[in-house]
Design a protein around this motif. Structure first.
Motif: not given
Length: 468
Positions: A145-147, A367-373, A406-409
């Motif tokens: 689930v993205y975006g 920019a809502h990228g995935v970081i610290l992987e 939209v980064d929430f549950i």
């Protein structure tokens, strides 16, 4: 000020943000004979090394551990205090910090109002604490689930369903298109809903829903318990039930179960989403309460402790008390690598904040990228805002607009289960409301071709008017 109070004040403290101090800002109103500076000195003493009288057992080193009042705003009754973070248990102990800075001081008679509004953690201190392990990004990857928000529900009624009835509602929500189901905060081992049977039936319902929809699902189990062994036993029961890793979360009632329970889960189960329910927080955080701490402070400590997500409120859009100034600031404060709080800009970096790599991470994060992987040493990972309390499909877009992302549950209860068509149709209407938002179409227009959404709009619009 008397000599003891003078030892806890330094209004010329050079560079409080030098890495030696945890910084806090209080709204403070004295009670009785002391002025605000004297009261602040008493608070700094009680929250670090001192007591109500100067003692003869002080040493030159113990004085170095004194908390220091370093700034005042007399017009707004604000006080800034610097706490040497070496005061705190070096084992990454959150309850130890809170025992100092919002412990006994909330009960001293010299204060009429004392509320911790914001805190700032230096990079040197962040190194000592866990931070989240399993994050929203990991859940997104598992669900695919993205975006968009992760669409969830709280099973209602919150109590009274049998284990089989509970699992049936889970199934209906999942096959209706929902992603995430959670126990409500009082769920435990009630006689009408035995915990072991609830776990077993939820697993069966999830397997059936996944098979029918072809999509992964997640359930958050409340593992809060009377003692350590029972809490861990519930966790192990869930793991041993055969759930796929990623398909379950551990919910802990963080305020009532305590920070030790929260951090135990984080350390024992780093590969599980740790879900902090904040039941009881209003006694400390409501704006009209003069004693306590803010939603932002609670949320920041949850991130520091390593929770994957914490409820942050609906910013006044739902039924719970809250405003964008409180709830959205708190949500952004735990979500982003760098964010502005009420008084401090918090950077969650462990290496120099102006390092080129950090600047790139901050830009990617915004920019809502995935970081610290693959570079988790550089910063504390994100904590997910969990949004619940009076939301429904017609309130989804208004909340997203206030939230700014939209980064929430979202975990809607009656917003799903009160739908005239039942839970499955309620879940469908929620999915359709989300689709309308993503496509930039007004939900009333979208509802013309989506009867489930049309029913939700009609019902919740009328219900809202009737409740006024």
């Amino acid at each position: 000020m008397n000599p003891k109070q003078q030892g806890y004040v330094n209004l010329k403290l050079e560079n409080p943000a030098n890495g030696e101090y945890l910084l806090g800002v209080f709204h403070m109103v004295p009670e009785g004979r002391l002025n605000i500076l004297q009261t602040a000195a008493e608070v700094a003493a009680e929250s670090s090394t001192g007591t109500n009288f100067r003692v003869n057992t002080e040493t030159p080193f113990s004085k170095v551990m004194n908390a220091l009042v370093y700034k005042l705003d007399l017009e707004k009754d604000l006080v800034w205090i610097a706490y040497p973070w070496r005061l705190f248990d070096r084992g990454g102990n959150i309850q130890n910090i809170l025992t100092y800075i919002v412990g006994n001081i909330l009960g001293i008679k010299e204060i009429k109002a004392l509320k911790l509004l914001d805190v700032w953690f230096p990079p040197s201190m962040l190194e000592q604490y866990d931070g989240p392990s399993y994050t929203l990004d990991d859940m997104r990857k598992y669900l695919g689930v993205y975006g968009r928000p992760i669409l969830g529900t709280i099973i209602k009624p919150k109590m009274g369903l049998t284990s089989a009835e509970y699992a049936e509602v889970c199934y209906d929500f999942w096959v209706g298109g929902g992603d995430f189901v959670k126990n409500d905060e009082p769920q435990a081992n009630q006689d009408f809903c035995p915990y072991d049977k609830m776990v077993k039936h939820v697993k069966e319902a999830m397997d059936k829903a996944v098979k029918e929809t072809g999509k992964k699902k997640v359930h958050s189990f409340n593992v809060s318990a009377a003692d350590f062994d029972t809490m861990i036993g519930r966790c192990e029961m869930i793991i041993n039930a055969g759930f796929e890793p990623g398909s379950y979360a551990f919910l802990i009632d963080g305020i009532t179960a305590g920070w030790m329970a929260v951090q135990t889960l984080r350390r024992r189960y780093p590969g599980v989403f740790i879900h902090f329910h904040r039941a009881g927080h209003g006694a400390f955080t409501r704006p009209e309460n003069p004693i306590g701490f803010s939603v932002l402070v609670l949320s920041k400590f949850a991130r520091l402790a390593g929770t994957s997500g914490i409820h942050t409120g609906t910013a006044g859009v739902g039924k719970m008390k809250g405003t964008p100034e409180e709830d959205v600031v708190a949500a952004h404060g735990i979500l982003y690598l760098r964010s502005k709080g009420h008084f401090f800009e918090q950077s969650w970096t462990k290496i120099p904040d102006m390092d080129r790599d950090i600047e790139e991470l901050v830009s990617k994060d915004k920019a809502h990228g995935v970081i610290l992987e693959d570079d988790s040493w550089r910063a504390v990972r994100k904590c997910c805002p969990i949004v619940s309390g009076g939301l429904n499909p017609i309130r989804l877009k208004p909340f997203i607009d206030v939230m700014g992302n939209v980064d929430f549950i979202t975990t809607m209860g009656s917003g799903v289960h009160a739908h005239p068509g039942g839970t499955r149709v309620g879940a469908m209407s929620l999915v359709q409301a989300c689709e309308a938002y993503l496509k930039g179409i007004d939900i009333n227009e979208y509802a013309k071709d989506h009867k489930e959404l049309a029913q939700a709009i009609d019902y919740f619009s009328r219900a809202s008017k009737d409740a006024m």
